[in-house]
Enzyme design. Structure first.
Site, PDB file in Angstrom:
ATOM      1  CG  HIS A 100     -43.376 -18.642  13.560  1.00 58.16           C
ATOM      2  ND1 HIS A 100     -42.928 -17.423  13.116  1.00 58.16           N
ATOM      3  CD2 HIS A 100     -42.261 -19.407  13.741  1.00 58.16           C
ATOM      4  CE1 HIS A 100     -41.596 -17.440  13.034  1.00 58.16           C
ATOM      5  NE2 HIS A 100     -41.172 -18.630  13.402  1.00 58.16           N
ATOM      6  CG  ASP A 143     -44.207 -14.159  14.708  1.00 60.22           C
ATOM      7  OD1 ASP A 143     -44.510 -15.357  14.500  1.00 60.22           O
ATOM      8  OD2 ASP A 143     -43.514 -13.812  15.681  1.00 60.22           O
ATOM      9  CG  ASP A 202     -36.991 -17.789  11.720  1.00 58.74           C
ATOM     10  OD1 ASP A 202     -37.996 -18.486  11.926  1.00 58.74           O
ATOM     11  OD2 ASP A 202     -36.301 -17.303  12.638  1.00 58.74           O
ATOM     12  CD  GLU A 262     -41.117 -18.927  17.088  1.00 59.97           C
ATOM     13  OE1 GLU A 262     -40.329 -19.780  17.544  1.00 59.97           O
ATOM     14  OE2 GLU A 262     -40.736 -17.913  16.459  1.00 59.97           O
ATOM     15  CD  GLU A 263     -38.987 -15.562  15.223  1.00 59.62           C
ATOM     16  OE1 GLU A 263     -38.278 -15.724  16.234  1.00 59.62           O
ATOM     17  OE2 GLU A 263     -38.764 -16.131  14.149  1.00 59.62           O
ATOM     18  CG  ASP A 295     -39.569 -21.947  13.235  1.00 62.01           C
ATOM     19  OD1 ASP A 295     -39.034 -21.249  12.347  1.00 62.01           O
ATOM     20  OD2 ASP A 295     -39.738 -21.556  14.399  1.00 62.01           O
ATOM     21  CG  HIS A 348     -33.717 -14.141  14.937  1.00 65.43           C
ATOM     22  ND1 HIS A 348     -33.888 -14.551  16.244  1.00 65.43           N
ATOM     23  CD2 HIS A 348     -34.689 -14.766  14.222  1.00 65.43           C
ATOM     24  CE1 HIS A 348     -34.905 -15.400  16.316  1.00 65.43           C
ATOM     25  NE2 HIS A 348     -35.401 -15.543  15.088  1.00 65.43           N
TER      26      HIS A 348
END
Length: 489
Positions: free
Chosen positions: A74, A76, A113, A143-144, A167, A458
């Site tokens: 992904h 983002d 990530d 995606e996030e 991922d 994150h």
């Protein structure tokens, strides 16, 4: 310099990615980078109406008979920073640097990530030394924040019967299944009141220094939730001090464990010293409780100027907010019986804020079982009704069921054993992966997920292990080179 690391092409691309702002829903610049890179290397590129990118490349000479494989990542990243860090994720580059065996970022998320996965897929496309059969690279958006790109993926676009998702975040593990999820929002419309005349002290409380992390990968590690911990203090504070709540905020993403929470209160001068004592005692208590999980936790305060605090929440609503957040469920609900030491069901109270006379709380519920996920939703509905809150349910996405008979899984396992003389672990992950959504438009595609070791995604503590990136890369290339084994008998 990242570009001096091995494999050079991968790290050069990741270094480029760090320079390009690309938080969720702001992928325009990273999309342009990918399309420009494809044009420079004569790689076919398509863009769908959702913003997803599909890149295709013919096989290396002599490998035309191989089955086609899709690599997927992904575009983002999660935009998280420490409160004291000056950084605009829409403008500023990520300041990545090497620290011994790790790559980290200064005060922000790194974006490994899924930036490493993205870089690896692009490196496969442009590195002339990589041998592969027919190749597709699928890059999704947002995606996030709800897997919007995967939800919008059109049927009949991908031609590959095998897909490698890039991922996951534990080198040496092959993921063949993941949790599904759903978002739950509670909200309460409030009224305000004037500040009591005897309240002449205005204070912002700040609970900071927590590790936070990914609400799927890290939810079982016993880390503190800043929203819950600050609410706990405010609940007890009301027993000892007459205070009024003016503002409360905590967390920033529903899929990140809150690292920080802030509350602005008013009180009278006579209670100020008592407040400081109670804060010191509470900080000592929670530092003892979280001595291992949260060693850098701090609980601080600062006085505000009168013009910064113009009103307080009406007292009845203040009590309701405190009771609501203090009783809000959070954390691991149950461990999986079928999948060893893996979380089955959890929920994360990720964000609370007050805007436009409305208090809003956002949760992300995850589960390997739809029935267990539904049970948590039912619990939150009951909780909302008990506290007289409005609620909304959205963003449901499916889990990904393992296929133990997958030929792709067997191939990746075999290559790992050959390369490293060790068995890879075959796992399911509590975090959400897009693979479950891909099964709807492409029910017959076989999938696995692999990746390097990424710690604390994150959160601003995110870091990626350099050696694990090389091992992941070697496994990816070995799998592509041996993909003839996937041909039908």
């Amino acid at each position: 310099m990242l570009s001096s690391l091995t494999p050079k092409t991968l790290w050069k691309i990741f270094s480029d990615i760090c320079l390009i702002p690309h938080p969720s829903h702001h992928e325009q610049m990273i999309t342009k980078y990918v399309l420009d890179l494809a044009a420079q290397h004569n790689i076919k590129a398509e863009l769908d109406k959702t913003g997803n990118i599909l890149l295709t490349k013919a096989a290396t000479k002599g490998m035309e008979h191989y089955p086609s494989i899709a690599l997927q990542a992904h575009l983002d990243m999660v935009p998280q920073k420490n409160a004291e860090t000056e950084h605009d994720f829409l403008v500023d580059p990520i300041q990545a640097y090497v620290d011994n065996e790790w790559v980290k970022a200064k005060g922000t998320t790194l974006g490994a990530d899924n930036g490493i996965g993205l870089a690896s897929a692009l490196a496969v496309l442009i590195d002339p030394t990589v041998e592969h059969g027919p190749l597709e690279v699928l890059l999704t958006v947002a995606e996030e924040t709800g897997m919007f790109g995967a939800f919008g993926l059109q049927p009949d676009w991908l031609k590959s019967k095998y897909l490698i998702n890039t991922d996951s975040e534990d080198e040496g593990e092959i993921f063949t299944g993941c949790a599904g999820g759903v978002e739950f929002q509670q909200h309460l419309t409030i009224t305000y009141a004037t500040i009591p005349t005897h309240h002449n002290i205005y204070v912002e409380l700040a609970l900071k220094g927590l590790k936070g992390g990914h609400s799927g990968c890290d939810i079982h590690l016993g880390r503190g939730n800043a929203i819950k911990l600050l609410t706990r203090f405010l609940t007890d504070l009301g027993v000892d001090i007459d205070y009024r709540l003016s503002d409360f905020t905590g967390g920033s993403l529903r899929n990140a464990i809150p690292r920080e929470a802030f509350a602005t209160i008013t009180l009278n001068d006579a209670d100020y010293n008592k407040l400081q004592t109670l804060m010191a005692n509470y900080e000592s208590t929670i530092k003892n409780e979280y001595a291992i999980a949260e060693p850098t936790l701090v609980f601080t305060h600062k006085k505000c100027l009168p013009e910064q605090v113009k009103r307080v929440i009406a007292f009845d609503y203040q009590q309701k907010i405190i009771d609501w957040l203090n009783t809000a469920p959070n954390g691991v609900v149950r461990m999986s019986e079928q999948n060893g030491n893996v979380v089955e069901t959890s929920l994360n109270l990720g964000v609370v804020n007050i805007k436009n006379n409305k208090v809003v709380a956002n949760y992300l519920i995850r589960s390997l079982l739809d029935s267990a996920k539904d049970a948590v939703v039912s619990q939150l509905i009951s909780h909302s009704q008990l506290v007289n809150l409005e609620y909304a349910i959205s963003g449901t996405y499916p889990g990904w069921q393992p296929d133990p008979h997958s030929k792709l899984l067997a191939l990746v396992k075999g290559k790992y054993q050959e390369l490293f003389s060790a068995k890879a672990k075959v796992m399911v992950i509590h975090a959400g992966l897009e693979c479950g959504l891909f099964k709807k438009p492409y029910p017959d595609v076989e999938m696995v997920s692999i990746g390097p070791t990424i710690v604390s995604p994150h959160s601003p503590d995110e870091k990626v292990n350099i050696n694990s990136v090389k091992r992941y890369w070697d496994l990816l290339l070995a799998t592509l080179k041996a993909a003839y084994q996937l041909k039908n008998d």
